[in-house]
Design a protein around this motif. Sequence first.
Motif, PDB file in Angstrom:
ATOM      1  N   LEU A  11      -4.705  -3.851  -0.113  1.00  0.00           N
ATOM      2  CA  LEU A  11      -3.649  -2.847  -0.162  1.00  0.00           C
ATOM      3  C   LEU A  11      -4.199  -1.552   0.400  1.00  0.00           C
ATOM      4  O   LEU A  11      -5.408  -1.342   0.439  1.00  0.00           O
ATOM      5  N   PHE A  12      -3.318  -0.663   0.764  1.00  0.00           N
ATOM      6  CA  PHE A  12      -3.709   0.595   1.361  1.00  0.00           C
ATOM      7  C   PHE A  12      -2.844   1.683   0.765  1.00  0.00           C
ATOM      8  O   PHE A  12      -1.623   1.619   0.852  1.00  0.00           O
ATOM      9  N   ILE A  13      -3.452   2.649   0.094  1.00  0.00           N
ATOM     10  CA  ILE A  13      -2.714   3.750  -0.518  1.00  0.00           C
ATOM     11  C   ILE A  13      -2.718   4.919   0.451  1.00  0.00           C
ATOM     12  O   ILE A  13      -3.764   5.377   0.879  1.00  0.00           O
ATOM     13  N   LEU A  14      -1.506   5.376   0.807  1.00  0.00           N
ATOM     14  CA  LEU A  14      -1.381   6.506   1.727  1.00  0.00           C
ATOM     15  C   LEU A  14      -1.252   7.792   0.932  1.00  0.00           C
ATOM     16  O   LEU A  14      -0.269   7.993   0.240  1.00  0.00           O
ATOM     17  N   PRO A  15      -2.241   8.655   0.999  1.00  0.00           N
ATOM     18  CA  PRO A  15      -2.215   9.891   0.211  1.00  0.00           C
ATOM     19  C   PRO A  15      -1.420  10.992   0.901  1.00  0.00           C
ATOM     20  O   PRO A  15      -1.059  10.875   2.065  1.00  0.00           O
ATOM     21  N   LYS A  20      -1.305  10.064  11.212  1.00  0.00           N
ATOM     22  CA  LYS A  20      -0.947   8.865  11.960  1.00  0.00           C
ATOM     23  C   LYS A  20      -2.108   8.352  12.825  1.00  0.00           C
ATOM     24  O   LYS A  20      -1.980   7.307  13.453  1.00  0.00           O
ATOM     25  N   THR A  21      -3.230   9.043  12.816  1.00  0.00           N
ATOM     26  CA  THR A  21      -4.397   8.566  13.566  1.00  0.00           C
ATOM     27  C   THR A  21      -5.000   7.327  12.924  1.00  0.00           C
ATOM     28  O   THR A  21      -5.828   6.659  13.531  1.00  0.00           O
ATOM     29  N   THR A  22      -4.578   7.010  11.724  1.00  0.00           N
ATOM     30  CA  THR A  22      -5.110   5.825  11.032  1.00  0.00           C
ATOM     31  C   THR A  22      -4.315   4.558  11.354  1.00  0.00           C
ATOM     32  O   THR A  22      -4.598   3.499  10.801  1.00  0.00           O
ATOM     33  N   MET A  23      -3.349   4.656  12.259  1.00  0.00           N
ATOM     34  CA  MET A  23      -2.492   3.506  12.585  1.00  0.00           C
ATOM     35  C   MET A  23      -3.305   2.269  12.956  1.00  0.00           C
ATOM     36  O   MET A  23      -2.922   1.152  12.616  1.00  0.00           O
ATOM     37  N   ALA A  24      -4.413   2.440  13.651  1.00  0.00           N
ATOM     38  CA  ALA A  24      -5.212   1.297  14.086  1.00  0.00           C
ATOM     39  C   ALA A  24      -5.773   0.499  12.917  1.00  0.00           C
ATOM     40  O   ALA A  24      -6.057  -0.684  13.052  1.00  0.00           O
ATOM     41  N   LEU A  25      -5.890   1.119  11.764  1.00  0.00           N
ATOM     42  CA  LEU A  25      -6.434   0.435  10.589  1.00  0.00           C
ATOM     43  C   LEU A  25      -5.405  -0.437   9.871  1.00  0.00           C
ATOM     44  O   LEU A  25      -5.754  -1.247   9.027  1.00  0.00           O
ATOM     45  N   MET A  26      -4.152  -0.281  10.192  1.00  0.00           N
ATOM     46  CA  MET A  26      -3.086  -0.917   9.431  1.00  0.00           C
ATOM     47  C   MET A  26      -3.174  -2.438   9.410  1.00  0.00           C
ATOM     48  O   MET A  26      -2.808  -3.072   8.428  1.00  0.00           O
ATOM     49  N   ASN A  27      -3.657  -3.052  10.461  1.00  0.00           N
ATOM     50  CA  ASN A  27      -3.735  -4.513  10.490  1.00  0.00           C
ATOM     51  C   ASN A  27      -4.776  -5.061   9.533  1.00  0.00           C
ATOM     52  O   ASN A  27      -4.806  -6.264   9.288  1.00  0.00           O
ATOM     53  N   LEU A  28      -5.610  -4.208   8.978  1.00  0.00           N
ATOM     54  CA  LEU A  28      -6.620  -4.655   8.027  1.00  0.00           C
ATOM     55  C   LEU A  28      -6.057  -4.899   6.635  1.00  0.00           C
ATOM     56  O   LEU A  28      -6.727  -5.492   5.797  1.00  0.00           O
TER      57      LEU A  28
END
Length: 168
Positions: A11-15, A20-28
């Motif tokens: 899971l990924f908690i968005l604080p 939006k520079t973290t978009m590349a991490l979303m597939n993890l």
Amino acid sequence: IQPLTTGSTNLFILPVGYTKTTMALMNLYDGFIFDYGKVLVTDQTGAERAEMAKIVGVPVDEFEELYWKDRLDYDKGLVTGLDYWKSLGKAAGKVLGLEQIDRAREIDSVSWMHFDEPMWAFVSELRAQGKRVAMLSNMPTDLGEALKARTERLAAFDYVTLSYEIKS
């Protein structure tokens, strides 16, 4: 950015302050948990805070202090909107009438419904990619019920946890 692994699920908690520079991490990650205030919606406007301060009859800076002082119990659903605003008025040395309280409650709810459309599009994109999305938020009954009655926004999530519903 706060990853949270539970068993085989990532899971990924968005604080607050998510970029939006973290978009590349979303597939993890398999799932994402969003906060509501200042993430999915923008902050209250100065005009809205000023309007509520005017109803209460105090300067904005004093109002803001009073507004947050007992907000946690309101968000937890431990006090009603009527009682929260009566108490806020009393702390300001004022007696608020029902009409004033109703107006303050309405402005307060509307002030937390300025939707950050790029974030909502992001939620939709995550769902389109097969990701699970949840919203976890502290919010009062007035706001939660207004969201449910006036919008379809909560349907964007697989899971929704609102503080007033669980009294926490």
